[in-house]
Design a protein around this motif. Structure first.
Motif, PDB file in Angstrom:
ATOM      1  N   ARG A 188       2.008  13.008   0.433  1.00  0.00           N
ATOM      2  CA  ARG A 188       0.913  12.029   0.476  1.00  0.00           C
ATOM      3  C   ARG A 188       0.995  11.193   1.752  1.00  0.00           C
ATOM      4  O   ARG A 188       2.014  10.540   2.012  1.00  0.00           O
ATOM      5  CB  ARG A 188       0.987  11.125  -0.752  1.00  0.00           C
ATOM      6  CG  ARG A 188      -0.285  10.338  -1.012  1.00  0.00           C
ATOM      7  CD  ARG A 188      -0.178   9.515  -2.283  1.00  0.00           C
ATOM      8  NE  ARG A 188      -1.445   8.912  -2.621  1.00  0.00           N
ATOM      9  CZ  ARG A 188      -2.321   9.418  -3.473  1.00  0.00           C
ATOM     10  NH1 ARG A 188      -2.049  10.563  -4.084  1.00  0.00           N
ATOM     11  NH2 ARG A 188      -3.460   8.809  -3.728  1.00  0.00           N
ATOM     12  N   PRO A 189      -0.056  11.202   2.570  1.00  0.00           N
ATOM     13  CA  PRO A 189      -0.024  10.412   3.807  1.00  0.00           C
ATOM     14  C   PRO A 189      -0.195   8.919   3.532  1.00  0.00           C
ATOM     15  O   PRO A 189      -0.685   8.518   2.480  1.00  0.00           O
ATOM     16  CB  PRO A 189      -1.218  10.962   4.596  1.00  0.00           C
ATOM     17  CG  PRO A 189      -2.162  11.462   3.547  1.00  0.00           C
ATOM     18  CD  PRO A 189      -1.311  11.970   2.425  1.00  0.00           C
ATOM     19  N   ILE A 190       0.219   8.123   4.501  1.00  0.00           N
ATOM     20  CA  ILE A 190      -0.067   6.681   4.478  1.00  0.00           C
ATOM     21  C   ILE A 190      -1.441   6.506   5.111  1.00  0.00           C
ATOM     22  O   ILE A 190      -1.622   6.790   6.298  1.00  0.00           O
ATOM     23  CB  ILE A 190       0.993   5.894   5.258  1.00  0.00           C
ATOM     24  CG1 ILE A 190       2.371   6.058   4.615  1.00  0.00           C
ATOM     25  CG2 ILE A 190       0.617   4.412   5.346  1.00  0.00           C
ATOM     26  CD1 ILE A 190       3.510   5.484   5.452  1.00  0.00           C
ATOM     27  N   VAL A 191      -2.418   6.096   4.316  1.00  0.00           N
ATOM     28  CA  VAL A 191      -3.800   5.999   4.794  1.00  0.00           C
ATOM     29  C   VAL A 191      -4.123   4.547   5.130  1.00  0.00           C
ATOM     30  O   VAL A 191      -3.984   3.662   4.279  1.00  0.00           O
ATOM     31  CB  VAL A 191      -4.790   6.528   3.740  1.00  0.00           C
ATOM     32  CG1 VAL A 191      -6.222   6.465   4.276  1.00  0.00           C
ATOM     33  CG2 VAL A 191      -4.433   7.956   3.330  1.00  0.00           C
ATOM     34  N   ARG A 221      -1.685   3.893  -2.167  1.00  0.00           N
ATOM     35  CA  ARG A 221      -3.134   3.698  -2.071  1.00  0.00           C
ATOM     36  C   ARG A 221      -3.510   3.450  -0.611  1.00  0.00           C
ATOM     37  O   ARG A 221      -2.698   2.942   0.166  1.00  0.00           O
ATOM     38  CB  ARG A 221      -3.586   2.513  -2.923  1.00  0.00           C
ATOM     39  CG  ARG A 221      -3.520   2.756  -4.424  1.00  0.00           C
ATOM     40  CD  ARG A 221      -4.161   1.613  -5.182  1.00  0.00           C
ATOM     41  NE  ARG A 221      -4.178   1.852  -6.619  1.00  0.00           N
ATOM     42  CZ  ARG A 221      -5.134   2.521  -7.259  1.00  0.00           C
ATOM     43  NH1 ARG A 221      -6.137   3.021  -6.568  1.00  0.00           N
ATOM     44  NH2 ARG A 221      -5.080   2.703  -8.556  1.00  0.00           N
ATOM     45  N   PRO A 222      -4.747   3.773  -0.235  1.00  0.00           N
ATOM     46  CA  PRO A 222      -5.178   3.443   1.125  1.00  0.00           C
ATOM     47  C   PRO A 222      -5.146   1.935   1.364  1.00  0.00           C
ATOM     48  O   PRO A 222      -5.464   1.154   0.458  1.00  0.00           O
ATOM     49  CB  PRO A 222      -6.621   3.969   1.169  1.00  0.00           C
ATOM     50  CG  PRO A 222      -6.702   4.994   0.079  1.00  0.00           C
ATOM     51  CD  PRO A 222      -5.779   4.507  -0.990  1.00  0.00           C
ATOM     52  N   LEU A 223      -4.741   1.541   2.556  1.00  0.00           N
ATOM     53  CA  LEU A 223      -4.774   0.134   2.944  1.00  0.00           C
ATOM     54  C   LEU A 223      -6.064  -0.108   3.712  1.00  0.00           C
ATOM     55  O   LEU A 223      -6.286   0.474   4.775  1.00  0.00           O
ATOM     56  CB  LEU A 223      -3.567  -0.205   3.826  1.00  0.00           C
ATOM     57  CG  LEU A 223      -3.573  -1.611   4.453  1.00  0.00           C
ATOM     58  CD1 LEU A 223      -3.523  -2.684   3.365  1.00  0.00           C
ATOM     59  CD2 LEU A 223      -2.410  -1.781   5.423  1.00  0.00           C
ATOM     60  N   ALA A 278       0.830  -1.204   0.000  1.00  0.00           N
ATOM     61  CA  ALA A 278       0.000   0.000   0.000  1.00  0.00           C
ATOM     62  C   ALA A 278       0.867   1.258   0.000  1.00  0.00           C
ATOM     63  O   ALA A 278       0.546   2.246  -0.674  1.00  0.00           O
ATOM     64  CB  ALA A 278      -0.935  -0.004   1.212  1.00  0.00           C
ATOM     65  N   ILE A 279       1.967   1.229   0.732  1.00  0.00           N
ATOM     66  CA  ILE A 279       2.881   2.378   0.759  1.00  0.00           C
ATOM     67  C   ILE A 279       3.503   2.594  -0.621  1.00  0.00           C
ATOM     68  O   ILE A 279       3.575   3.722  -1.123  1.00  0.00           O
ATOM     69  CB  ILE A 279       3.980   2.171   1.824  1.00  0.00           C
ATOM     70  CG1 ILE A 279       3.366   2.181   3.226  1.00  0.00           C
ATOM     71  CG2 ILE A 279       5.054   3.245   1.710  1.00  0.00           C
ATOM     72  CD1 ILE A 279       4.342   1.817   4.330  1.00  0.00           C
ATOM     73  N   THR A 280       3.923   1.496  -1.259  1.00  0.00           N
ATOM     74  CA  THR A 280       4.544   1.591  -2.586  1.00  0.00           C
ATOM     75  C   THR A 280       3.554   2.096  -3.627  1.00  0.00           C
ATOM     76  O   THR A 280       3.871   2.949  -4.458  1.00  0.00           O
ATOM     77  CB  THR A 280       5.086   0.216  -3.010  1.00  0.00           C
ATOM     78  OG1 THR A 280       6.061  -0.230  -2.051  1.00  0.00           O
ATOM     79  CG2 THR A 280       5.742   0.282  -4.389  1.00  0.00           C
ATOM     80  N   LEU A 281       2.318   1.584  -3.588  1.00  0.00           N
ATOM     81  CA  LEU A 281       1.300   1.975  -4.556  1.00  0.00           C
ATOM     82  C   LEU A 281       0.684   3.346  -4.248  1.00  0.00           C
ATOM     83  O   LEU A 281      -0.015   3.907  -5.086  1.00  0.00           O
ATOM     84  CB  LEU A 281       0.176   0.932  -4.583  1.00  0.00           C
ATOM     85  CG  LEU A 281       0.535  -0.456  -5.111  1.00  0.00           C
ATOM     86  CD1 LEU A 281      -0.618  -1.425  -4.874  1.00  0.00           C
ATOM     87  CD2 LEU A 281       0.900  -0.399  -6.592  1.00  0.00           C
TER      88      LEU A 281
END
Length: 279
Positions: free
Chosen positions: A151-154, A27-29, A22-25
């Motif tokens: 961009r935050p890690i969601v 995208r929200p996890l 998710a961090i690499t993409l």
């Protein structure tokens, strides 16, 4: 920037892989699983592991998506205008930032936790699609556009109480936290109770998994509940022999930590009654 669990949080390979994907993409996890399996704690541990601040947005049944962006306090502005307050000339004084705005405005990367998203109205996830996808939103009252500087890690958690919209799911990386097997549970217990006696742990976990697998149980005890139970067993200095159940009562010792409704307690009482009749 890789997550591999922490000293106080046991993350299996699949969970660590999901977080890092998710961090690499970017995208929200979306994390699902039984209540008490550590979904909310995961976000906190990711923040601790990566040495990042965390912003937590805990969702309730009355929460609206707009509250995550901002709220305009028109009532306060009207009151101040009646009192002749100079603040009334700047509408920005009546804009209250939401958790998403805080995350977007952060000067460094943060972890944003949206906790128990399935508690809100079914339209709640759809109302956040564009903001989470583009990482920006418009403030109509002031005419400004808020964009995420970094961009935050969601991390979004769900207890699966209701289905989430397909359009929302497409934008997330998904992971289901399976209930830990006995070996993983031992590792989790060792983190919380280092040095616990092997015989007591084996006896307690054997009984715990027997309870979870019992047919007819309305609510199966979770990871957090077995940790509470073990804490009580240690506080009472009970031995493996003390945990043995007799025919008079099939209920486990200190069962209030494991069984959380009267139907499940009655199930054990019926089993004890049937065992006595059979005897």
């Amino acid at each position: 920037m890789k997550f591999a669990g922490t000293e106080t949080y046991v993350a299996d390979d699949d969970l660590a892989l999901a977080v890092n994907a998710a961090i690499t993409l970017e995208r929200p996890l979306l994390v699902k699983g039984e209540p008490g399996t550590g979904k909310t704690e995961l976000a906190r541990q990711v923040a601790e592991s990566l040495n990042l601040p965390i912003i937590e947005w805990h969702i309730k049944s009355t929460t609206r998506a707009q509250q995550g962006l901002y709220e305009y306090d028109a009532v306060s502005r009207l009151r101040d205008s009646q009192l002749g307050d100079e603040r009334v000339h700047d509408i920005a004084n009546y804009i209250k930032r939401g958790k998403l705005w805080d995350a977007f405005a952060a000067t460094e990367k943060v972890v944003l936790l949206i906790d128990e998203i399935d508690k809100a109205d079914i339209e709640f996830p759809n109302d956040l699609l564009q903001e989470l996808d583009r990482m920006e939103f418009h403030v109509y009252e002031t005419g400004e556009t808020v964009r995420a500087a970094t961009r935050p890690i969601v991390i979004i958690t769900s207890n699966n109480e209701k289905e989430l919209p397909d359009a929302f799911l497409r934008r997330c990386f998904f992971h289901y936290i399976r209930f830990p097997d006995a070996e993983t549970m031992k590792r989790i217990v060792e983190v919380h109770f280092p040095g616990i006696k092997e015989r007591l742990l084996t006896a307690a976990l054997t009984q715990f998994y027997e309870i979870r697998e019992m047919n007819g149980l309305k609510k199966r005890p979770s990871t957090s509940e077995v940790l509470d139970w073990l804490k009580l067993l240690l506080a009472e200095d009970l031995t493996p022999e003390d945990l043995r159940r007799d025919a008079k009562s099939a209920l486990p010792k200190l069962h209030g930590a494991l069984l959380k409704n009267e139907q499940d307690v009655q199930l054990f009482e019926r089993l004890a009654f049937m065992a006595r009749r059979g005897g």
